[in-house]
Design a protein around this motif. Sequence first.
Motif, PDB file in Angstrom:
ATOM      1  N   MET A  47       0.829  -1.207   0.000  1.00  0.00           N
ATOM      2  CA  MET A  47       0.000   0.000   0.000  1.00  0.00           C
ATOM      3  C   MET A  47       0.863   1.256   0.000  1.00  0.00           C
ATOM      4  N   GLU A  48       1.994   1.213   0.688  1.00  0.00           N
ATOM      5  CA  GLU A  48       2.909   2.351   0.662  1.00  0.00           C
ATOM      6  C   GLU A  48       3.503   2.516  -0.730  1.00  0.00           C
ATOM      7  N   LEU A  49       3.816   1.416  -1.387  1.00  0.00           N
ATOM      8  CA  LEU A  49       4.312   1.467  -2.764  1.00  0.00           C
ATOM      9  C   LEU A  49       3.283   2.146  -3.664  1.00  0.00           C
ATOM     10  N   ASN A  50       2.019   1.740  -3.516  1.00  0.00           N
ATOM     11  CA  ASN A  50       0.958   2.328  -4.318  1.00  0.00           C
ATOM     12  C   ASN A  50       0.729   3.799  -3.969  1.00  0.00           C
ATOM     13  N   ARG A  51       0.828   4.140  -2.698  1.00  0.00           N
ATOM     14  CA  ARG A  51       0.610   5.527  -2.283  1.00  0.00           C
ATOM     15  C   ARG A  51       1.603   6.457  -2.982  1.00  0.00           C
ATOM     16  N   ARG A  52       2.857   6.042  -3.074  1.00  0.00           N
ATOM     17  CA  ARG A  52       3.851   6.865  -3.744  1.00  0.00           C
ATOM     18  C   ARG A  52       3.487   7.060  -5.222  1.00  0.00           C
TER      19      ARG A  52
ATOM     20  N   SER B  86       4.845   0.046 -15.180  1.00  0.00           N
ATOM     21  CA  SER B  86       4.654   0.917 -16.329  1.00  0.00           C
ATOM     22  C   SER B  86       5.048   2.334 -15.956  1.00  0.00           C
ATOM     23  N   ASP B  87       5.624   3.056 -16.896  1.00  0.00           N
ATOM     24  CA  ASP B  87       5.960   4.452 -16.632  1.00  0.00           C
ATOM     25  C   ASP B  87       4.853   5.388 -17.119  1.00  0.00           C
ATOM     26  N   GLN B  88       3.673   4.814 -17.424  1.00  0.00           N
ATOM     27  CA  GLN B  88       2.531   5.615 -17.856  1.00  0.00           C
ATOM     28  C   GLN B  88       1.356   5.416 -16.903  1.00  0.00           C
ATOM     29  N   THR B  89       0.605   6.475 -16.657  1.00  0.00           N
ATOM     30  CA  THR B  89      -0.640   6.356 -15.934  1.00  0.00           C
ATOM     31  C   THR B  89      -1.760   6.117 -16.937  1.00  0.00           C
ATOM     32  N   TYR B  90      -3.006   6.118 -16.487  1.00  0.00           N
ATOM     33  CA  TYR B  90      -4.104   5.735 -17.369  1.00  0.00           C
ATOM     34  C   TYR B  90      -4.755   6.928 -18.071  1.00  0.00           C
ATOM     35  N   VAL B  91      -4.185   8.128 -17.925  1.00  0.00           N
ATOM     36  CA  VAL B  91      -4.637   9.268 -18.718  1.00  0.00           C
ATOM     37  C   VAL B  91      -3.514   9.663 -19.668  1.00  0.00           C
ATOM     38  N   GLU B  92      -3.876  10.401 -20.703  1.00  0.00           N
ATOM     39  CA  GLU B  92      -2.868  10.797 -21.688  1.00  0.00           C
ATOM     40  C   GLU B  92      -1.987  11.900 -21.109  1.00  0.00           C
ATOM     41  N   THR B  93      -0.700  11.657 -21.044  1.00  0.00           N
ATOM     42  CA  THR B  93       0.260  12.626 -20.539  1.00  0.00           C
ATOM     43  C   THR B  93       1.618  12.355 -21.162  1.00  0.00           C
ATOM     44  N   ALA B  94       2.388  13.397 -21.332  1.00  0.00           N
ATOM     45  CA  ALA B  94       3.736  13.245 -21.893  1.00  0.00           C
ATOM     46  C   ALA B  94       4.775  13.021 -20.813  1.00  0.00           C
ATOM     47  N   THR B  95       4.353  13.043 -19.560  1.00  0.00           N
ATOM     48  CA  THR B  95       5.292  12.917 -18.446  1.00  0.00           C
ATOM     49  C   THR B  95       5.370  11.471 -17.984  1.00  0.00           C
ATOM     50  N   PRO B  96       6.520  10.818 -18.080  1.00  0.00           N
ATOM     51  CA  PRO B  96       6.637   9.438 -17.583  1.00  0.00           C
ATOM     52  C   PRO B  96       6.691   9.407 -16.061  1.00  0.00           C
ATOM     53  N   LEU B  97       6.255   8.294 -15.496  1.00  0.00           N
ATOM     54  CA  LEU B  97       6.275   8.112 -14.049  1.00  0.00           C
ATOM     55  C   LEU B  97       7.656   7.659 -13.588  1.00  0.00           C
ATOM     56  N   PHE B  98       8.031   8.101 -12.396  1.00  0.00           N
ATOM     57  CA  PHE B  98       9.241   7.604 -11.749  1.00  0.00           C
ATOM     58  C   PHE B  98       8.921   6.348 -10.942  1.00  0.00           C
ATOM     59  N   HIS B  99       7.790   6.365 -10.225  1.00  0.00           N
ATOM     60  CA  HIS B  99       7.350   5.189  -9.466  1.00  0.00           C
ATOM     61  C   HIS B  99       6.526   4.306 -10.406  1.00  0.00           C
ATOM     62  N   THR B 100       7.167   3.326 -10.970  1.00  0.00           N
ATOM     63  CA  THR B 100       6.577   2.568 -12.078  1.00  0.00           C
ATOM     64  C   THR B 100       5.895   1.266 -11.650  1.00  0.00           C
TER      65      THR B 100
END
Length: 274
Positions: A5-10, A190-204
């Motif tokens: 859950m802490e992993l997901n929170r980040r 994944s380095d992408q969330t579920y909305v369209e964005t050009a910013t990759p995620l760090f917490h993948t």
Amino acid sequence: MTDSMELNRRSWDERAPLHAESVDYEVEQFIAHPQHLSAVVRFDVPRLGDIRGLRTVHLQCHIGTDTLSLARLGAEVCGLDYSSQSLAQARRLAERCGAKIDFVESDVYAADQVLTPGSFDMVYTGIGALCWLPSIEPWARTVAALLKPGGRLFLREGHPMLLAVNEDYQDRLVIEYPYFERQAPLVWGSDQTYVETATPLFHTVTHEWNHGLGEVITALLGHGLQITALVEHDSIPWEALPGQMSKNAQGEWALDKERWRLPLSYTLQAMKRG
């Protein structure tokens, strides 16, 4: 809070500003149009009925678009989430819309420790929430603890049958993932969330769990709730199976072929016994 859950929170902390900036969450429409409702809440308005004056808590509220929608329908609502960045966006949205909504930071399992037990007419949980919880039983305990006698739970969620399907196949339905709750999570990267964005995620990396429909119902019954309504839907608010779905007139996604093959979401209501 568990390590998962802490992993997901980040991850949610990182996603929150990206979601608030995305057209998918319609933040600017909420600000420009005082009657605007989220698609998720709008879908269930016929089942929600008149909620004016009902003291309501929205569990796992994220950036607060569904929370604000409930307030616009007349509920006296507060939102609860464990992501501080999600709540920052939710508070900003409420302020920009002139809505008086309290937002509380807490793990959903501890909601009755930060909110007054037995004080709510309605507990609301929107779609895409339960899969982030390792176990459904303590969630049901929390719901029961928060509700007044006679209060109701209103839950719309992705159907566990859909969540057991591997979305990588675009020509057939393949059940590959657990339907029933398991202790070990499904681990996604994944380095992408579920909305369209050009910013990759760090917490993948994120962890998720499925909860069978019977497990959800049994947990609620075990904590003194009575099931009052259950509707299974052949649509869902996002393109859950890419290549096999189209958006319908309600703005929901449904299978292109033989929609009767698979339930995609459900709405469940339950009442706390006196």
